[in-house]
Write a protein that holds these residues in place. Sequence first.
Motif, PDB file in Angstrom:
ATOM      1  N   VAL A   4       0.887  -1.236   0.104  1.00 17.61           N
ATOM      2  CA  VAL A   4       0.015  -0.024   0.167  1.00 17.61           C
ATOM      3  C   VAL A   4       0.975   1.202   0.042  1.00 17.61           C
ATOM      4  N   LEU A   5       0.776   2.068  -0.942  1.00 14.94           N
ATOM      5  CA  LEU A   5       1.453   3.492  -0.863  1.00 14.94           C
ATOM      6  C   LEU A   5       0.509   4.493  -0.197  1.00 14.94           C
ATOM      7  N   VAL A   6       1.158   5.175   0.395  1.00 20.71           N
ATOM      8  CA  VAL A   6       0.617   6.452   1.223  1.00 20.71           C
ATOM      9  C   VAL A   6       0.882   7.699   0.803  1.00 20.71           C
ATOM     10  N   SER A   7       0.040   8.601   0.713  1.00 17.46           N
ATOM     11  CA  SER A   7       0.289  10.218   0.645  1.00 17.46           C
ATOM     12  C   SER A   7      -0.241  10.842   1.848  1.00 17.46           C
ATOM     13  N   GLU A   8       0.649  11.579   2.393  1.00 14.15           N
ATOM     14  CA  GLU A   8       0.616  12.212   3.583  1.00 14.15           C
ATOM     15  C   GLU A   8      -0.047  13.847   3.328  1.00 14.15           C
ATOM     16  N   LEU A   9      -1.108  14.030   4.116  1.00 12.57           N
ATOM     17  CA  LEU A   9      -1.677  15.362   3.988  1.00 12.57           C
ATOM     18  C   LEU A   9      -1.587  16.344   5.002  1.00 12.57           C
ATOM     19  N   VAL A  10      -0.790  16.206   5.966  1.00  7.17           N
ATOM     20  CA  VAL A  10      -0.532  17.135   7.033  1.00  7.17           C
ATOM     21  C   VAL A  10      -0.488  18.493   6.445  1.00  7.17           C
ATOM     22  N   LEU A  11       0.344  18.667   5.524  1.00  9.91           N
ATOM     23  CA  LEU A  11       0.879  20.054   4.865  1.00  9.91           C
ATOM     24  C   LEU A  11      -0.597  20.708   4.121  1.00  9.91           C
ATOM     25  N   ARG A  12      -1.614  20.040   3.980  1.00  9.34           N
ATOM     26  CA  ARG A  12      -2.537  20.774   3.169  1.00  9.34           C
ATOM     27  C   ARG A  12      -4.172  20.205   3.822  1.00  9.34           C
ATOM     28  N   ASP A  13      -4.427  19.125   3.563  1.00  7.90           N
ATOM     29  CA  ASP A  13      -5.889  18.772   3.943  1.00  7.90           C
ATOM     30  C   ASP A  13      -6.138  18.788   5.318  1.00  7.90           C
TER      31      ASP A  13
END
Length: 611
Positions: A4-13
Amino acid sequence: MAKVLVSELVLRDGHQSIIATRMRTEDMLPICSKLDSIGFWSLEAWGGATFDACVRFLKEDPWERLSKLRKALPNSRIQMLLRGQNLLGYRHYSDDVVRAFVQKSADNGVDVFRIFDAMNDMRNIRVSVEAVKKAKKHAEGAISYTTSPVHDIPHFVGLAKEMEAMGCDTIAIKDMAGLLTPQATFDLVSALRTAVKLPIHLHSHATSGLSAMSFLRGVEAGATMLDTCNSSFGEGASHSSTESIIAAFKGTEYDTGLDLAAVQEITAYFREVRKKYWQFESDFTGVDTRVLLNQVPGGMISNLSNQLKEQGALNRMDEVLAEIPRVREDLGFPPLVTPTSQIVGTQAVLNVLTGSRYKSITNEVKNYFVGQYGKAPAPVNEKIKAQAVGDAEVITCRPADLLEDEMVHLTTQCETLAKSEEDVLTYAMFPDLAQTFLQERNADTLKADPLLTKESATPSAARYAPSEFNVTLHGETFHIKLTGSGHAGEEQRPFYVSVDGVSEEVIVETLSEVQVSGGGSGGSKKKTATASIGSRPRPTHEGCVTTAMPGTIVDVKVKVGDKVNAGDGVLVIEAMKMENEIQAAKEGVVIAIHVKKGDSVTPDETLIEIQ
C-alpha cells in the motif's frame, strides 16, 4: 507481494480540516527534511483552500510557498488539489487561464495534480487533464463521492471510464465528507478495478468514524494508494492517522514499508505547532455521525465554524447543519465539495439567519441554477429556481465554452501590480483580494492576521473579554452582545455588537500604550482605546436597504437619483467568501447611499435609502 502506498496530507488537507487552513509556511519548512525522508508516495502540500487562505488571511504569496516547499522536499512528489475549470477560485475560468495555471504550478514544483469537478461533470476537467499531461506531470482524476438517489456504482464507474479515456494516470475516490462505509468501499473499488486498468487511490475523511475500516476493505478489494494525515492533525474531520494505518498493515501483505518511529518524530513536531493555532480550533471537527446526513465535508467544517463565529452566530450551527441537506436537494444533489459546498453552505446560513428560506439568494446559487458550474446531477427545485433566476435560459454546453480567453485582459488589468505571470494568476483567482495583497506586497507592508496567545492562569494574568454583558450608564442598563469584529492589530478596529437587540458598529481606535505587569518579573504593553458608534442610520421604513449578515461591500450598483424597481439589485456584499446581491424591497428613487466599496457592514444598518 502487494504493498500500500501512502500520501501524507498534513501540509494541506489536515490543517484545512482542523484549523481552517491557517498553518503558515514558517511552521512547515522546519520539518520538511524529515517528511522528505519517510518515503511517502506523495505529500499533498498545495491547492484546495490554501491558496485562498494565503492571500486572504496569512498574507503569504502562495506561489512563494510552493517554491519554498519544492526546495525543502527535493525527494518527494508534491501533490495539489485542483478544481478543474474552477482552478482554486469560485468560478469557471477560460481555457487559457487553466492551461497557464497548470503550467506555472508545474514549473513551481507540483508533480501530482488531483483534478476533480464539484458536479462530477467530466467536461469540466478535460482541459486540466490535458494541460497536466502536456507538462509531463501526473494527472489523477478524482470522483467526488456522495450519496443521493442518483449517485450509484454504475454512475461512478461511468465517470472512471471517462477519466481513463482522457489519459488520467490514477483514479481517486474523493470521499470529502467521510460517507464511505466499509461495504460500500469494497463494492465500489471492486467495480472500478473491473472497469478500468488504472490504480485506485482512496481519500476519505474520518468524520463519521468509518474511514479506517473502509480503507481496509478498499485495499482488500484492490485499492493500492491511501490518503492519511499525521495524527497531530488527523482523525475527526481530517483523515485516518498515518501512524495507525502504518501499524494496521505492518506484517501483512499490504505492509506500507514506512518507519513508524520516524513518523512519530514528525508527530511530536506538529503537536507543538498546532498549539499556536488554538484560536481556530472548533468543537465541530471531531467524530460526528451526523455527517452521514448533512454530508458537510471535512475541509469545510472548520471553515464554516470559523465563519459562523465571525458572524456572531456559532450557536446556530446545528440549524445550519440541518438546513444544508435541504438546500442540497433543492439544487439537485450536487456533491458537497468546493465550490458547491461553499455555495450550499452559505445559502443554508442565509436561510437560517434571515429567518426565511431563500429570502436572500447568493449570486453563486443563481449562477448554479443557470448552469454556470455544469450540469446538476438531478432535477433542481423549479420553484426555487424561478425565485432565483426567473425564466433565464439554462446553459447546456460546457460552461467554459462561453468564455473568451482572459489572460491578456487580466494581465492588462493588473499590469501596475503584477511582477510575474504568477501574480496575474493570483489576480485571476481573487481580483479584489489580490489587488490589496499585491499592493501591500509591493509596498512591503503585508501583515498576517495575528495569532492570539493564551495567557497563563495566574491571578494577575490578563483575562479574556466577555462576549455578552450588561452595561449601566446614567442609571439605564443596556444588554450588549459581541457578534463580530474586524482584524486584531488594526489602529481602528470595528466591533459589531447587538445593543438590546439592535445591531451597531463600534470603532475602537488606539490612542496610547501603557505598561502593565504580568505574572512574571517583566511587563507587557497594553493599548488603551476609545470607541465610537457607527454613523449609519437604523432602518425605519420599507425603503431602507439592509444586509442579512455582516460582510464587505464589493459593489454599489446605483447612485443617488436612480429610479429602481422592487427586486432590482442595488448592492453586492461578500460574506463567507460568497457574493450576495442585495435587492430593493420597493419601487422608488434612491435618496441616500451610506456605504462605499470596501466598507464593512452589519445587519440592521441602513445601507441605501429608497423613497
